[in-house]
Design an enzyme around this catalytic site. Structure first.
Site, PDB file in Angstrom:
ATOM      1  N   THR A  11       0.446 -12.767  -3.327  1.00  0.00           N
ATOM      2  CA  THR A  11       1.413 -12.198  -2.363  1.00  0.00           C
ATOM      3  C   THR A  11       1.886 -13.774  -1.730  1.00  0.00           C
ATOM      4  O   THR A  11       1.466 -14.934  -1.912  1.00  0.00           O
ATOM      5  CB  THR A  11       0.807 -11.616  -1.020  1.00  0.00           C
ATOM      6  OG1 THR A  11       1.727 -11.811  -0.075  1.00  0.00           O
ATOM      7  CG2 THR A  11      -0.557 -12.232  -0.651  1.00  0.00           C
ATOM      8  N   ASP A  12       2.944 -13.756  -1.134  1.00  0.00           N
ATOM      9  CA  ASP A  12       3.493 -14.955  -0.375  1.00  0.00           C
ATOM     10  C   ASP A  12       2.789 -15.468   0.754  1.00  0.00           C
ATOM     11  O   ASP A  12       2.843 -16.521   1.323  1.00  0.00           O
ATOM     12  CB  ASP A  12       5.046 -14.766  -0.072  1.00  0.00           C
ATOM     13  CG  ASP A  12       5.352 -13.773   0.910  1.00  0.00           C
ATOM     14  OD1 ASP A  12       4.499 -13.066   1.328  1.00  0.00           O
ATOM     15  OD2 ASP A  12       6.577 -13.731   1.321  1.00  0.00           O
ATOM     16  N   GLU A  13       2.079 -14.479   1.429  1.00  0.00           N
ATOM     17  CA  GLU A  13       1.018 -14.766   2.617  1.00  0.00           C
ATOM     18  C   GLU A  13       0.136 -15.786   2.358  1.00  0.00           C
ATOM     19  O   GLU A  13      -0.275 -16.334   3.325  1.00  0.00           O
ATOM     20  CB  GLU A  13       0.437 -13.536   3.028  1.00  0.00           C
ATOM     21  CG  GLU A  13       1.578 -12.379   3.291  1.00  0.00           C
ATOM     22  CD  GLU A  13       0.971 -11.497   4.225  1.00  0.00           C
ATOM     23  OE1 GLU A  13      -0.080 -11.310   5.037  1.00  0.00           O
ATOM     24  OE2 GLU A  13       1.740 -10.284   4.400  1.00  0.00           O
ATOM     25  N   TYR A  29      -6.675 -10.795   5.067  1.00  0.00           N
ATOM     26  CA  TYR A  29      -6.070 -10.353   3.920  1.00  0.00           C
ATOM     27  C   TYR A  29      -5.663 -11.613   3.029  1.00  0.00           C
ATOM     28  O   TYR A  29      -5.819 -11.698   1.720  1.00  0.00           O
ATOM     29  CB  TYR A  29      -4.883  -9.449   4.352  1.00  0.00           C
ATOM     30  CG  TYR A  29      -3.883  -9.256   2.943  1.00  0.00           C
ATOM     31  CD1 TYR A  29      -4.196  -8.461   2.047  1.00  0.00           C
ATOM     32  CD2 TYR A  29      -2.481  -9.759   3.439  1.00  0.00           C
ATOM     33  CE1 TYR A  29      -3.347  -8.464   0.870  1.00  0.00           C
ATOM     34  CE2 TYR A  29      -1.827  -9.542   1.967  1.00  0.00           C
ATOM     35  CZ  TYR A  29      -1.930  -8.966   1.090  1.00  0.00           C
ATOM     36  OH  TYR A  29      -1.297  -8.806  -0.005  1.00  0.00           O
ATOM     37  N   LYS A  39      -6.715 -12.885  -0.684  1.00  0.00           N
ATOM     38  CA  LYS A  39      -5.822 -13.265  -1.665  1.00  0.00           C
ATOM     39  C   LYS A  39      -5.829 -14.490  -2.186  1.00  0.00           C
ATOM     40  O   LYS A  39      -5.712 -14.856  -3.562  1.00  0.00           O
ATOM     41  CB  LYS A  39      -4.397 -12.366  -1.490  1.00  0.00           C
ATOM     42  CG  LYS A  39      -4.237 -10.931  -1.171  1.00  0.00           C
ATOM     43  CD  LYS A  39      -4.424 -10.062  -2.255  1.00  0.00           C
ATOM     44  CE  LYS A  39      -3.391 -10.193  -3.587  1.00  0.00           C
ATOM     45  NZ  LYS A  39      -3.710  -9.312  -4.490  1.00  0.00           N
TER      46      LYS A  39
HETATM   47  P1  NAD Z   1      -1.457  -0.585  -2.091  1.00  0.00           P
HETATM   48  O1  NAD Z   1      -2.373  -0.548  -1.095  1.00  0.00           O
HETATM   49  O2  NAD Z   1      -0.331   0.430  -1.987  1.00  0.00           O
HETATM   50  O3  NAD Z   1      -2.139  -0.125  -3.400  1.00  0.00           O
HETATM   51  C1  NAD Z   1      -3.490  -0.866  -3.564  1.00  0.00           C
HETATM   52  C2  NAD Z   1      -4.141   0.310  -4.808  1.00  0.00           C
HETATM   53  O4  NAD Z   1      -5.353  -0.580  -5.087  1.00  0.00           O
HETATM   54  C3  NAD Z   1      -4.490   1.612  -4.364  1.00  0.00           C
HETATM   55  O5  NAD Z   1      -3.918   2.564  -5.410  1.00  0.00           O
HETATM   56  C4  NAD Z   1      -5.908   1.571  -4.334  1.00  0.00           C
HETATM   57  O6  NAD Z   1      -6.565   3.099  -4.323  1.00  0.00           O
HETATM   58  C5  NAD Z   1      -6.485   0.468  -5.325  1.00  0.00           C
HETATM   59  N1  NAD Z   1      -7.635   0.073  -4.832  1.00  0.00           N
HETATM   60  C6  NAD Z   1      -8.121  -0.463  -3.815  1.00  0.00           C
HETATM   61  N2  NAD Z   1      -9.315  -1.159  -3.895  1.00  0.00           N
HETATM   62  C7  NAD Z   1      -9.917  -0.777  -5.192  1.00  0.00           C
HETATM   63  C8  NAD Z   1     -10.973  -1.043  -5.923  1.00  0.00           C
HETATM   64  N3  NAD Z   1     -11.937  -1.634  -5.270  1.00  0.00           N
HETATM   65  N4  NAD Z   1     -10.915  -0.611  -7.157  1.00  0.00           N
HETATM   66  C9  NAD Z   1      -9.912  -0.278  -7.915  1.00  0.00           C
HETATM   67  N5  NAD Z   1      -8.647   0.252  -7.181  1.00  0.00           N
HETATM   68  C10 NAD Z   1      -8.691  -0.200  -5.799  1.00  0.00           C
HETATM   69  O7  NAD Z   1      -0.977  -1.886  -2.331  1.00  0.00           O
HETATM   70  P2  NAD Z   1       0.717  -2.468  -2.757  1.00  0.00           P
HETATM   71  O8  NAD Z   1       1.516  -2.581  -1.554  1.00  0.00           O
HETATM   72  O9  NAD Z   1       0.769  -1.555  -4.028  1.00  0.00           O
HETATM   73  O10 NAD Z   1       0.124  -3.830  -3.305  1.00  0.00           O
HETATM   74  C11 NAD Z   1      -0.359  -3.951  -4.698  1.00  0.00           C
HETATM   75  C12 NAD Z   1      -0.631  -5.364  -4.916  1.00  0.00           C
HETATM   76  O11 NAD Z   1       0.459  -6.234  -4.843  1.00  0.00           O
HETATM   77  C13 NAD Z   1      -1.771  -5.899  -4.062  1.00  0.00           C
HETATM   78  O12 NAD Z   1      -2.628  -7.048  -5.027  1.00  0.00           O
HETATM   79  C14 NAD Z   1      -1.093  -6.652  -3.047  1.00  0.00           C
HETATM   80  O13 NAD Z   1      -1.923  -7.982  -2.510  1.00  0.00           O
HETATM   81  C15 NAD Z   1       0.312  -7.048  -3.785  1.00  0.00           C
HETATM   82  N6  NAD Z   1       1.441  -7.420  -3.159  1.00  0.00           N
HETATM   83  C16 NAD Z   1       1.813  -6.308  -2.343  1.00  0.00           C
HETATM   84  C17 NAD Z   1       3.051  -6.812  -1.592  1.00  0.00           C
HETATM   85  C18 NAD Z   1       3.796  -5.806  -0.729  1.00  0.00           C
HETATM   86  O14 NAD Z   1       4.733  -5.858   0.034  1.00  0.00           O
HETATM   87  N7  NAD Z   1       3.155  -4.379  -0.790  1.00  0.00           N
HETATM   88  C19 NAD Z   1       3.874  -7.829  -1.788  1.00  0.00           C
HETATM   89  C20 NAD Z   1       3.197  -8.876  -2.659  1.00  0.00           C
HETATM   90  C21 NAD Z   1       2.012  -8.652  -3.320  1.00  0.00           C
HETATM   91  O1  DAU Z   2       4.632 -10.623   2.471  1.00  0.00           O
HETATM   92  C1  DAU Z   2       3.946  -9.580   1.434  1.00  0.00           C
HETATM   93  C2  DAU Z   2       3.176  -8.905   2.134  1.00  0.00           C
HETATM   94  O2  DAU Z   2       4.077  -7.972   2.741  1.00  0.00           O
HETATM   95  C3  DAU Z   2       2.108  -8.129   1.311  1.00  0.00           C
HETATM   96  O3  DAU Z   2       1.253  -9.322   0.663  1.00  0.00           O
HETATM   97  C4  DAU Z   2       1.348  -7.338   1.958  1.00  0.00           C
HETATM   98  O4  DAU Z   2       0.466  -6.437   1.269  1.00  0.00           O
HETATM   99  C5  DAU Z   2       2.177  -6.062   2.784  1.00  0.00           C
HETATM  100  O5  DAU Z   2       1.698  -5.343   3.382  1.00  0.00           O
HETATM  101  C6  DAU Z   2       3.145  -6.892   3.596  1.00  0.00           C
HETATM  102  O6  DAU Z   2       2.551  -7.560   4.688  1.00  0.00           O
HETATM  103  P1  DAU Z   2       3.328  -7.482   6.111  1.00  0.00           P
HETATM  104  O7  DAU Z   2       2.221  -7.711   7.342  1.00  0.00           O
HETATM  105  O8  DAU Z   2       4.520  -8.550   6.405  1.00  0.00           O
HETATM  106  O9  DAU Z   2       3.967  -6.118   6.435  1.00  0.00           O
HETATM  107  P2  DAU Z   2       3.758  -4.743   7.404  1.00  0.00           P
HETATM  108  O10 DAU Z   2       4.626  -3.874   6.597  1.00  0.00           O
HETATM  109  O11 DAU Z   2       2.751  -4.765   7.849  1.00  0.00           O
HETATM  110  O12 DAU Z   2       4.600  -5.653   8.558  1.00  0.00           O
HETATM  111  C7  DAU Z   2       5.808  -6.123   8.449  1.00  0.00           C
HETATM  112  C8  DAU Z   2       6.336  -6.850   9.707  1.00  0.00           C
HETATM  113  O13 DAU Z   2       6.405  -5.873  10.839  1.00  0.00           O
HETATM  114  C9  DAU Z   2       5.357  -7.811  10.338  1.00  0.00           C
HETATM  115  O14 DAU Z   2       6.073  -8.987  10.840  1.00  0.00           O
HETATM  116  C10 DAU Z   2       4.507  -6.952  11.283  1.00  0.00           C
HETATM  117  C11 DAU Z   2       5.594  -5.957  11.942  1.00  0.00           C
HETATM  118  N1  DAU Z   2       5.198  -4.690  12.245  1.00  0.00           N
HETATM  119  C12 DAU Z   2       4.145  -3.945  11.451  1.00  0.00           C
HETATM  120  C13 DAU Z   2       3.932  -2.727  11.684  1.00  0.00           C
HETATM  121  C14 DAU Z   2       2.995  -2.024  10.689  1.00  0.00           C
HETATM  122  C15 DAU Z   2       5.319  -4.277  13.564  1.00  0.00           C
HETATM  123  O15 DAU Z   2       6.045  -4.874  14.524  1.00  0.00           O
HETATM  124  N2  DAU Z   2       4.986  -2.933  13.791  1.00  0.00           N
HETATM  125  C16 DAU Z   2       4.253  -2.157  12.983  1.00  0.00           C
HETATM  126  O16 DAU Z   2       3.680  -1.006  13.444  1.00  0.00           O
END
Ligand code: NAD
Ligand code: DAU
Length: 378
Positions: free
Chosen positions: A135-137, A184, A188
Site C-alpha cells: 500500500t501507499d500508506e 496497519y 505492511k
Molecule cells: P480485504 O480486507 O478486502 O481482503 C483481505 C482478504 O485476506 C480477505 O479475504 C481475508 O479473509 C483474507 N485474510 C485475512 N487474514 C488472512 C490470513 N491470516 N490468512 C489467509 N487469508 C487471510 O483487503 P483488500 O482491500 O482487498 O486488500 C488486499 C491487499 O491489498 C492487502 O494486502 C492490502 O494491504 C492491499 N491494498 C489495499 C488497498 C485498498 O484500497 N483496499 C490499497 C492498496 C493495497
Molecule cells: O491508501 C491505500 C489504503 O486505502 C489501503 O492500504 C487500505 O487497506 C484501505 O483501507 C485504504 O485506507 P484508508 O484509511 O485511506 O481508507 P478508508 O476507506 O478507511 O478511509 C478513507 C478516508 O475516509 C480516510 O481519510 C478516512 C476517512 N473516513 C473513513 C471512514 C471509514 C471517514 O471520514 N469516515 C469513515 O467512516
C-alpha cells in the site's frame, strides 16, 4: 504456458477481482485461491468463476506455516500473488496484534514456505515469482503543497500527472522513504521489508507494488465508499472524520487488477512499482459526489441528503494526504488507468444499489455462517 498460481486473500475485495481476471484470461493456468475467510473474505464475491475447472479454493491461514509448506508442494505452486492481509486502518488502531500476526508473521510464513519449496526443486528459483501487494500508506503522509486557492479534486489526465508537476506538488515515488503512522501501515511496511530481505538474503525472485486507495464492487462496507453509499441509501448519518479535509488518491479496482496482471508477468525481479490513478479527492468533496450520485440514481432531489454529513472525532494519526506517482509503471510497462473517476464512481454506486442483498449478507454475518457450514461438511 501452464502455470500453477497461488493467490492469497482471493476472497477479499481486490483479491476477488484478481482471481476473476486470472481465471478468465488464463484458462491454461491453475489458480489456487487461499483465504482464511475472516470477516472480510466472502466466497460470494467469486460466484461467477467458482465452477471453472482450473480454479481451486483452499481455506487456510497464511500464519499456519506447516499448511503453507504442504499446500505449495501439493499444488506445485510456481507463482504467488500475495494479497491476504488485515486491511482496515480503524481496526488496526483497536487491535494492532492481529495486524502484526497476519501481515508480518503471515507474510514471513509464506515467504519461508516458498523458499523451502522452491530451493528444494532441481531448477531452484528459475521461473518462480513472489509478488507482494502493498500500500501507499507505508510512505506516511504528504504535505498539502498545492498553492493557495488551488484545491483538490486533482483528476488529471492519468497519463500526464501534469497538473501536479506544474504546481510542484509532492508525490509518493518508489524511492520515497518509509514513514508509516498507523499499526496497519507499520505492519505492511514490515512485510515489505521482509519480502525485500528474502531477495537480498536468499535470492527470492520477488516484486512489490504499493497502490493507492481502491474503490469498486465487493469492497467490505467498513471502508469509506461502500459504507457511505449504503448509509445514504438508508438515510443514516455519514461519519466524516475531522473536517473531511484529508486527501486520498482513488483508483478503480479493475485497473489495479490489470496492473497486477502486467507486473506479475512483466515486472522486473527485485523491483518496486507504485500504482495510482492521479486522482486526488478531499474526503468531503468525494462524499458530496457520492450523495449526488446516490440521490440521482434513486430519483431523489439533488443533494437532498447533504444533511446526513456528520463531523465526528478524527481518526488517531490520520494521514492528511496520499498521492502516488505511477509514471514508472507507465513508462516501463505501459500501464495507465482505463477508468475515468466519473465512470468508476457511477459503476460503483450502481453496483451497490443493485446488490443490496450482498451488502445485507456481509453486514449480517450471514455469509460467514453459510460458508462455515459448507466447509464443515467437506
Ligand atoms: P480485504 O480486507 O478486502 O481482503 C483481505 C482478504 O485476506 C480477505 O479475504 C481475508 O479473509 C483474507 N485474510 C485475512 N487474514 C488472512 C490470513 N491470516 N490468512 C489467509 N487469508 C487471510 O483487503 P483488500 O482491500 O482487498 O486488500 C488486499 C491487499 O491489498 C492487502 O494486502 C492490502 O494491504 C492491499 N491494498 C489495499 C488497498 C485498498 O484500497 N483496499 C490499497 C492498496 C493495497
Ligand atoms: O491508501 C491505500 C489504503 O486505502 C489501503 O492500504 C487500505 O487497506 C484501505 O483501507 C485504504 O485506507 P484508508 O484509511 O485511506 O481508507 P478508508 O476507506 O478507511 O478511509 C478513507 C478516508 O475516509 C480516510 O481519510 C478516512 C476517512 N473516513 C473513513 C471512514 C471509514 C471517514 O471520514 N469516515 C469513515 O467512516
Amino acid at each position: 504456458m501452464k502455470r500453477n498460481i497461488l493467490i492469497t486473500g482471493g476472497a477479499g475485495f481486490i483479491g476477488s477481482h484478481v482471481v476473476r481476471l486470472f481465471v478468465r484470461k488464463y484458462p491454461e493456468y491453475n489458480i489456487v485461491n487461499l483465504d482464511k475467510l475472516t470477516y472480510a473474505g466472502n466466497l460470494a464475491n467469486l460466484k461467477d468463476v467458482e465452477d471453472a475447472s482450473t480454479y481451486r479454493f483452499v481455506k487456510a491461514d497464511i500464519c499456519d506455516f506447516e499448511r503453507m509448506r504442504e499446500m505449495l508442494r501439493e499444488y506445485k505452486i510456481d507463482g504467488i500473488i500475495h494479497l491476504a492481509a488485515e486491511s482496515h486502518v480503524d481496526r488496526s488502531i483497536k487491535d494492532p496484534f492481529t495486524f502484526a500476526r497476519t501481515n508480518v508473521l503471515g507474510t514471513l510464513s509464506l515467504l519461508q514456505a516458498a523458499r523451502e519449496y522452491w530451493e528444494s526443486l532441481p531448477e531452484g528459483y528459475a521461473g518462480k515469482r513472489f509478488y507482494h501487494i502493498s500500500t501507499d500508506e507505508v510512505y506516511g503522509a504528504l504535505e498539502m503543497t498545492h498553492p493557495e486557492g488551488v484545491e483538490p479534486p486533482f483528476t488529471t489526465a492519468a497519463s500526464s500527472g501534469s497538473y501536479h508537476l506544474a504546481y510542484g506538488m509532492e508525490f509518493f515515488r518508489e524511492d520515497t522513504k518509509y514513514n508509516p503512522h498507523s499499526p496497519y501501515s507499520a505492519s505492511k511496511a514490515s512485510s515489505d521489508h521482509f519480502v525485500r530481505a528474502f531477495h537480498d538474503t536468499y535470492g527470492m525472485p520477488m516484486v512489490v507494488t504499493n497502490c493507492s486507495n481502491n474503490y469498486g464492487p465487493y469492497q467490505f462496507p467498513e471502508k469509506l465508499i461502500p459504507l457511505f453509499i449504503n448509509n445514504i441509501r438508508h438515510r443514516k448519518p455519514l461519519p466524516v472524520y475531522g473536517k473531511g479535509e484529508n486527501v486520498r488518491d482513488w483508483l478503480y479496482v479493475e485497473d489495479h487488477a490489470r496492473a497486477i496482471d502486467l507486473i506479475f508477468h512483466e515486472g522486473k525481479i527485485a523491483d518496486t512499482y507504485n500504482i495510482g490513478g492521479f486522482n486526488e479527492w478531499k474526503n468531503i468533496d468525494l462524499i458530496r459526489v457520492l450523495i449526488n450520485t446516490v440521490d440521482r440514481l434513486l430519483g431523489r432531489k439533488e443533494l437532498e441528503d447533504l444533511d446526513l454529513i456528520t463531523f465526528v472525532k478524527d481518526r488517531a494519526g490520520h494521514d492528511i494526504r496520499y498521492a502516488i506517482d505511477s509514471t514508472k509503471l507507465q513508462r516501463e510497462l505501459g500501464w495507465e488507468p482505463s477508468f475515468q473517476f466519473e465512470e468508476g464512481i457511477e459503476r460503483t454506486v450502481r453496483w451497490y444499489l443493485e446488490n443490496q442483498e450482498w451488502l445485507d449478507n456481509v453486514t449480517s454475518g450471514e455469509y460467514l455462517r453459510y460458508y462455515e457450514e459448507i466447509y464443515a461438511n467437506r
